[in-house]
Design a protein around this motif. Structure first.
Motif, PDB file in Angstrom:
ATOM      1  N   GLU A 180      30.817  43.213  38.632  1.00 13.27           N
ATOM      2  CA  GLU A 180      30.444  42.600  39.584  1.00 13.27           C
ATOM      3  C   GLU A 180      29.779  41.897  40.390  1.00 13.27           C
ATOM      4  O   GLU A 180      29.664  40.747  41.254  1.00 13.27           O
ATOM      5  CB  GLU A 180      31.260  43.682  41.501  1.00 13.27           C
ATOM      6  N   LYS A 211      47.014  40.515  50.904  1.00  9.20           N
ATOM      7  CA  LYS A 211      47.164  40.466  49.840  1.00  9.20           C
ATOM      8  C   LYS A 211      47.407  42.623  49.774  1.00  9.20           C
ATOM      9  O   LYS A 211      47.536  43.133  50.133  1.00  9.20           O
ATOM     10  CB  LYS A 211      45.276  41.492  49.473  1.00  9.20           C
ATOM     11  N   PHE A 229      48.273  46.221  46.427  1.00 13.65           N
ATOM     12  CA  PHE A 229      48.125  46.235  45.619  1.00 13.65           C
ATOM     13  C   PHE A 229      49.153  46.669  44.788  1.00 13.65           C
ATOM     14  O   PHE A 229      49.593  47.736  45.432  1.00 13.65           O
ATOM     15  CB  PHE A 229      46.614  47.408  45.595  1.00 13.65           C
ATOM     16  N   THR A 272      38.397  45.576  51.290  1.00 15.28           N
ATOM     17  CA  THR A 272      39.379  44.568  50.694  1.00 15.28           C
ATOM     18  C   THR A 272      39.963  43.248  50.868  1.00 15.28           C
ATOM     19  O   THR A 272      39.646  42.608  50.375  1.00 15.28           O
ATOM     20  CB  THR A 272      41.225  44.935  50.529  1.00 15.28           C
ATOM     21  N   ARG A 304      36.391  41.853  50.141  1.00 13.05           N
ATOM     22  CA  ARG A 304      36.115  41.605  48.075  1.00 13.05           C
ATOM     23  C   ARG A 304      37.151  40.116  48.210  1.00 13.05           C
ATOM     24  O   ARG A 304      36.805  39.740  47.328  1.00 13.05           O
ATOM     25  CB  ARG A 304      36.974  43.225  47.562  1.00 13.05           C
ATOM     26  N   CYS A 305      38.124  40.059  48.996  1.00 12.10           N
ATOM     27  CA  CYS A 305      38.998  39.345  48.829  1.00 12.10           C
ATOM     28  C   CYS A 305      37.844  37.563  49.314  1.00 12.10           C
ATOM     29  O   CYS A 305      38.334  36.778  48.427  1.00 12.10           O
ATOM     30  CB  CYS A 305      39.898  38.720  49.511  1.00 12.10           C
ATOM     31  N   LEU A 347      36.020  38.616  44.334  1.00  7.55           N
ATOM     32  CA  LEU A 347      36.099  40.199  43.354  1.00  7.55           C
ATOM     33  C   LEU A 347      37.581  40.112  43.608  1.00  7.55           C
ATOM     34  O   LEU A 347      38.042  41.205  42.451  1.00  7.55           O
ATOM     35  CB  LEU A 347      35.222  41.145  44.027  1.00  7.55           C
ATOM     36  N   GLU A 348      38.788  40.129  44.470  1.00 10.01           N
ATOM     37  CA  GLU A 348      40.284  40.028  44.184  1.00 10.01           C
ATOM     38  C   GLU A 348      40.783  38.769  44.800  1.00 10.01           C
ATOM     39  O   GLU A 348      40.430  37.971  45.890  1.00 10.01           O
ATOM     40  CB  GLU A 348      40.580  41.285  45.553  1.00 10.01           C
ATOM     41  N   ILE A 349      41.903  38.765  44.278  1.00 10.97           N
ATOM     42  CA  ILE A 349      42.586  37.158  44.587  1.00 10.97           C
ATOM     43  C   ILE A 349      43.485  37.451  45.523  1.00 10.97           C
ATOM     44  O   ILE A 349      44.573  38.445  44.765  1.00 10.97           O
ATOM     45  CB  ILE A 349      43.167  36.488  43.117  1.00 10.97           C
ATOM     46  N   ALA A 350      43.443  36.820  46.505  1.00  8.07           N
ATOM     47  CA  ALA A 350      44.372  37.320  47.313  1.00  8.07           C
ATOM     48  C   ALA A 350      46.225  36.772  47.170  1.00  8.07           C
ATOM     49  O   ALA A 350      45.663  35.774  46.362  1.00  8.07           O
ATOM     50  CB  ALA A 350      43.550  36.472  48.848  1.00  8.07           C
ATOM     51  N   ASP A 351      46.578  37.704  48.023  1.00  9.93           N
ATOM     52  CA  ASP A 351      47.837  36.608  47.139  1.00  9.93           C
ATOM     53  C   ASP A 351      48.524  35.549  48.285  1.00  9.93           C
ATOM     54  O   ASP A 351      49.419  34.915  47.686  1.00  9.93           O
ATOM     55  CB  ASP A 351      48.765  37.558  47.050  1.00  9.93           C
TER      56      ASP A 351
END
Lengths: 215, 260
Positions: free
Chosen positions: A117, B11, B13, B44, B47-48, B52-56
């Motif tokens: 990351e 988002k 999970f 979160t 991170r979106c 690092l996370e892909i938002a919905d």
């Protein structure tokens, strides 16, 4: 005395073949092992499962059997003139690549997700992150299990004599049969011992070198 | 134009909805603190934004440029470019242990400079010297000039976190994000991090800070949002949110904190 010199010469000749098997196997099995490890960690089942099956078969059957298959198998199905030395190298490379791949996988999976990351948020590509951030840490972690494998390989090379590769044990056995003396066979152990001793020293040095950081 | 604009970020999970529609704007030079209890979606959200996370669902823009729009596929190269708008300081530092402090800071700038010196190898040294100079200057700003040749394992937690701030700053991000930057530190070490952030704020660095340090958030922020259950429950100046919260939940959260 002259007997000792003759035997030593003979064994050294055989040992050069032993060393060739060792060197060539490492040269090819290490990169192949890394590629196999990526396959065994693939997100795609169609890649992951065949690879894992191959690893299972190779690790689950004796190396001697694999040598026989690669050494005599071609002749059995009508392909003539296969060089047994080449066959031995192929068998060793496949066998050791599978073991190495599991060591690589263990090393790669032990690197915390945060390292990847950190690479990503710094705008590094996946390849850059692997080679500039992760790989060095993997190397440090896999040195001890790798030294085990290297030492095992030194001694496993002796199995090549089952398919008539003239390595050191083959030469020692031939001497024993021809002159009715057993000691060249025991003497051959000294060569393995010396070589493994050198490897142990090298690995000790590498481990020490890599100890400049923790983590 | 706002430097950062979030529109309707969702988002989940699995079946757990973590973000349930976040809208937010941030102006250049502002400091935004995000507070809220664990599990409220603060991290979160961060991170979106940092991909690092892909938002919905939803989209976000930096200076009017779309950085992310749900459902739109972008190439790895574009993603890498967009990533560089943001810098992120992690809770647990994530320094690269095999590199010295200076090399940690220089690694990414050196790799990004590849395009520049690819055609002209002679420029390489020149560029690397400049990167080195800048990295040392940044490390000086966070008070670590005498540690440039140390390895992360030789540093205290506070020093590690300052290296990680320097590493993020070296890429000159438009917005610098902090994910609970003091949570992994011993209490006596949090001060040095807060001092650095305060200094960055006085230099008009745009920052978003997820934090549990309410007093600090109050002192440093232009704007605070309180998140609860995946939504922004309350939003305003530190005065408004902390001193006269309108929402019952904000009040409950603040009371619980002051009881501790």
């Amino acid at each position: 005395m002259s007997m000792l010199i003759t035997v030593t010469k003979n064994l050294l000749e055989g040992f050069s073949t032993t060393f060739e098997i060792f060197g060539l196997t490492l040269l090819m099995a290490l990169p192949l092992g890394l590629i196999i490890s990526f396959g065994s960690m693939s997100r795609f089942k169609v890649i992951r499962w065949p690879i894992r099956t191959i690893i299972w078969i190779i690790r689950g059957t004796p190396l001697m059997l694999q040598l026989i298959i690669f050494g005599f198998g071609p002749g059995f199905i009508g392909i003539k003139g296969v060089n047994t030395f080449v066959a031995a190298i192929v068998a060793f490379v496949i066998n050791y690549a599978c073991y190495f791949s599991e060591i690589f996988r263990g090393g790669i999976e032990s690197i915390p997700k945060g390292q990847y990351e950190a690479g990503q948020v710094l705008g590094l590509t996946k390849t850059q992150t692997f080679f500039k951030v992760v790989l060095m840490q993997v190397v440090k972690r896999i040195v001890p299990p790798m030294s085990n494998e290297f030492l095992t390989l030194v001694k496993d090379t002796s199995l090549a004599n089952t398919i008539m590769v003239y390595e050191i044990i083959w030469n020692a056995k031939r001497l024993a049969n021809a002159s009715g003396i057993l000691w060249p066979l025991f003497y051959s152990g000294v060569f393995y011992l010396a070589f493994c001793g050198i490897l142990t020293l090298i690995f000790g040095y590498v481990e020490k070198k890599l100890n400049y950081y923790r983590g | 134009m706002s430097i950062l604009e979030l529109k309707n970020i969702h988002k989940s999970f699995g079946k757990t909805k973590v973000l349930k529609g976040i809208d937010l704007t941030l102006e250049k030079g502002q400091v935004l603190s995000i507070i809220g209890s664990s599990g409220s979606g603060k991290t979160t959200l961060l991170r979106c934004i940092n991909l690092l996370e892909i938002a919905d669902e939803g989209e976000f823009l930096v200076n009017g440029e779309v950085i992310f729009r749900a459902g739109e596929k972008i190439s790895a190269k574009e993603m890498q470019q967009k990533q560089l708008h943001f810098g992120l300081v992690f809770q647990d530092f994530n320094l690269f242990p095999q590199y010295t402090v200076l090399d940690n800071v220089m690694l990414a700038p050196k790799l990004h400079a590849k395009e520049e010196y690819k055609k002209d190898r002679k420029k390489r040294k020149e560029i690397f010297d400049k990167i080195r100079e800048e990295a040392i200057e940044i490390l000086d700003r966070v008070g670590l000039k005498d540690k440039i040749d140390s390895y992360p394992c030789e540093l205290s937690g506070g020093q590690k976190q300052r290296v990680s701030i320097a590493r993020a700053l070296a890429l000159k991000p438009s917005i610098l994000f902090f994910d609970e930057p003091t949570s992994a530190l011993d209490p006596e070490l949090t001060g040095e991090i807060l001092k650095v952030i305060r200094k960055l704020a006085s230099e008009k660095t745009t920052m978003v800070i997820v934090t549990h340090e309410i007093d600090f958030a109050e002192a440093v922020s232009d704007k605070i949002i309180f998140m609860d259950d995946g939504l922004i429950e309350e939003e305003g100046t530190p005065e408004e949110v902390l001193k006269s919260p309108k929402s019952e939940r904000t009040r409950a959260f603040l009371t619980k904190l002051s009881d501790q």
